[in-house]
Design a protein around this motif. Structure first.
Motif, PDB file in Angstrom:
ATOM      1  N   UNK A 299      89.403  44.221  43.658  1.00 13.14           N
ATOM      2  CA  UNK A 299      87.670  45.400  42.637  1.00 13.14           C
ATOM      3  C   UNK A 299      87.067  44.327  41.442  1.00 13.14           C
ATOM      4  N   UNK A 300      88.194  44.190  40.674  1.00 14.33           N
ATOM      5  CA  UNK A 300      87.463  42.297  39.475  1.00 14.33           C
ATOM      6  C   UNK A 300      86.699  41.618  39.782  1.00 14.33           C
ATOM      7  N   UNK A 301      87.417  41.456  41.078  1.00 14.19           N
ATOM      8  CA  UNK A 301      86.398  40.359  41.198  1.00 14.19           C
ATOM      9  C   UNK A 301      84.918  41.480  42.597  1.00 14.19           C
ATOM     10  N   UNK A 302      84.504  41.905  42.225  1.00 12.89           N
ATOM     11  CA  UNK A 302      84.445  42.318  43.364  1.00 12.89           C
ATOM     12  C   UNK A 302      82.909  42.783  42.364  1.00 12.89           C
ATOM     13  N   UNK A 303      83.612  43.377  41.368  1.00  8.16           N
ATOM     14  CA  UNK A 303      82.593  43.624  39.266  1.00  8.16           C
ATOM     15  C   UNK A 303      81.736  41.921  39.023  1.00  8.16           C
ATOM     16  N   UNK A 304      82.878  41.430  39.365  1.00  7.82           N
ATOM     17  CA  UNK A 304      82.047  40.093  38.507  1.00  7.82           C
ATOM     18  C   UNK A 304      81.125  39.668  39.733  1.00  7.82           C
ATOM     19  N   UNK A 305      80.995  39.335  40.251  1.00  9.67           N
ATOM     20  CA  UNK A 305      79.844  39.330  42.146  1.00  9.67           C
ATOM     21  C   UNK A 305      78.846  40.187  41.692  1.00  9.67           C
ATOM     22  N   UNK A 306      79.263  41.273  41.939  1.00  7.49           N
ATOM     23  CA  UNK A 306      77.507  42.209  41.348  1.00  7.49           C
ATOM     24  C   UNK A 306      77.233  42.270  39.497  1.00  7.49           C
ATOM     25  N   UNK A 307      78.019  41.912  39.003  1.00 11.14           N
ATOM     26  CA  UNK A 307      77.672  41.600  38.162  1.00 11.14           C
ATOM     27  C   UNK A 307      76.894  40.194  37.323  1.00 11.14           C
ATOM     28  N   UNK A 308      77.417  38.981  38.455  1.00 19.64           N
ATOM     29  CA  UNK A 308      77.187  38.077  38.751  1.00 19.64           C
ATOM     30  C   UNK A 308      75.644  37.611  38.712  1.00 19.64           C
ATOM     31  N   UNK A 309      75.773  38.737  39.885  1.00 18.34           N
ATOM     32  CA  UNK A 309      73.872  38.493  40.659  1.00 18.34           C
ATOM     33  C   UNK A 309      73.216  39.039  39.758  1.00 18.34           C
ATOM     34  N   UNK A 310      73.196  39.933  39.073  1.00 19.61           N
ATOM     35  CA  UNK A 310      72.177  40.443  38.859  1.00 19.61           C
ATOM     36  C   UNK A 310      72.048  39.427  37.332  1.00 19.61           C
ATOM     37  N   UNK A 311      73.255  38.942  37.038  1.00 19.42           N
ATOM     38  CA  UNK A 311      72.566  37.562  35.777  1.00 19.42           C
ATOM     39  C   UNK A 311      71.753  36.756  36.473  1.00 19.42           C
ATOM     40  N   UNK A 312      72.315  36.603  37.602  1.00 17.53           N
ATOM     41  CA  UNK A 312      71.877  35.318  37.987  1.00 17.53           C
ATOM     42  C   UNK A 312      69.993  35.586  38.596  1.00 17.53           C
ATOM     43  N   UNK A 313      70.397  36.828  39.053  1.00 22.29           N
ATOM     44  CA  UNK A 313      68.304  37.205  38.788  1.00 22.29           C
ATOM     45  C   UNK A 313      67.718  36.937  37.468  1.00 22.29           C
TER      46      UNK A 313
END
Lengths: 235, 168
Positions: A81-95
């Motif tokens: 769950x932590x990895x999934x969350x980090x990926x979602x938030x990471x994609x947001x910050x990359x955009x």
């Protein structure tokens, strides 16, 4: 309740508060007290938001990479769950990084986009994160989904050093690292607000990942409960 | 849920205050008039004027850091007598912002400092595109978390085996 979730629930408020304080002070310094650049003028202020977005997207991927290794070793669903969350938030910050960078590029380089090494590798990072999130969206088996996603994240890690060192390895339009072994390439008046904003973004990222991890955990818990109720109804 | 909305209300208030301070700073230190606007409504106050240095009008005295040029607007030109730093940055056909006062006797503009084009539009768009979606994303996540938490708590009531488990 899982130990990691308990720990997150206890600390998340503090991280949110600290992020808020750092960002408010950082924004005040960035927009009001910091001086304009000699060459770029006021446009340099975009840096105070663009660089933290970029740094945080790299941090997000690093968290995803370490978390994926951890998941493959321990098979802990909360770590997934932590990895999934980090990926979602990471994609947001990359955009955010790509958008603010593009807006900065227009007055600074007279173009919204160029296929420079740093920009291209950052776009590839976003595509890897999108691929990761899509894989998670379209698989039914949670265990397989978590395992495949972790493998994708580990393979995709190869792009991270390319993003970071691209400005050193290839001499292109993007400016080289401001803080490197060569020393500081920016003045203290600019560096201090930049550090405050970056710390604020790191704290905000930690807070967002905590909230999102708990959100995903509760979502799975609810799914499990509903599944059990449904099976009871069928009985 | 009320504490959640109070927290978000406070956050919105603080963000609005920063936006207001940023806007004030823009009005005070960045916003500028065109030569046409200044010549139509001359003011004795300190003013920032943005225009193009008309080609062939720039004359410089390097020893005394003085320069003279015509600042071109859309229809009118403003004669500028400049004395200050950075006279080297003055170039023909360059867009600049000059800060100073209009001289009521000579009808010339006495410039004290020069700076580059503010380009504040780009800065504003970058900050709005950075901050607003972040706040919105965070708001949606927190709201969803609260709703899920309530839903999970309520779902527990309909689990007879879980209640039995607690009794044991």
């Amino acid at each position: 309740m899982h130990k990691l979730i308990k720990w997150m629930r206890r600390l998340e408020g503090w991280f949110g508060l600290a992020a808020g304080i750092f960002l408010i002070v950082g924004l005040y310094m960035a927009l009001v007290t910091s001086p304009p650049d000699y060459y770029q003028g006021e446009v340099v202020r975009i840096m105070y938001i663009h660089v933290p977005f970029a740094q945080t997207s790299l941090l997000a991927y690093l968290v995803l990479f370490i978390g994926s290794l951890w998941y493959l070793w321990k098979k802990d669903p909360v770590v997934d769950n932590l990895n999934h969350a980090a990926a979602g938030v990471g994609a947001f910050f990359t955009i955010g990084e790509l958008l603010t960078g593009s807006i900065w590029g227009k007055p600074a380089w007279n173009t919204w986009w160029t296929w420079d090494a740093r920009l291209t590798s950052a776009l590839v990072l976003l595509l890897i994160l999108m691929a990761y999130l899509m894989l998670r969206m379209f698989m039914d088996d949670h265990v397989k989904e978590a395992r495949y996603a972790a493998i994708v994240a580990i393979i995709g890690f190869v792009d991270l050093p390319i993003v970071y060192f691209s400005v050193e390895w290839w001499r292109t339009i993007h400016q080289p690292l401001s803080v490197s072994q060569r020393g500081l390439a920016i003045s203290q008046e600019i560096l201090i607000p930049l550090i405050v904003m970056t710390i604020g973004f790191y704290l905000l990222f930690t807070y967002m990942v905590m909230v999102r991890t708990r959100m995903l955990y509760l979502g799975h818990l609810l799914e499990a409960k509903k599944g059990r109720l449904l099976s009871q109804a069928h009985l | 849920m009320s504490s959640f909305y109070i927290r978000w209300g406070v956050l919105l208030l603080v963000t609005s205050m920063i936006a207001f301070l940023g806007f004030q700073r823009y009005q005070r230190d960045v916003a500028s008039l065109t030569p046409d606007q200044l010549l139509e409504n001359p003011t004795p106050d300190k003013t920032r004027v943005m225009g193009i240095i008309q080609g062939g009008t720039l004359t410089r005295e390097h020893d005394s850091n003085r320069a003279y040029f015509l600042l071109q607007g859309e229809n009118k030109t403003l004669p500028v007598r400049y004395e200050g730093h950075d006279t080297d940055t003055l170039r023909d056909l360059k867009v600049i912002v000059v800060t100073g006062h209009i001289n009521s006797v000579t009808a010339e503009f006495d410039g004290e400092s020069v700076s580059l084009i503010p380009n504040y539009g780009f800065v504003t768009v970058a900050y709005l595109l950075g901050i607003l979606p972040t706040l919105f994303f965070l708001f949606l996540m927190e709201r969803k978390l609260r709703l899920l938490y309530t839903e999970v708590k309520e779902a527990k009531l309909y689990e007879p085996e879980a209640i039995d488990f607690d009794k044991e």
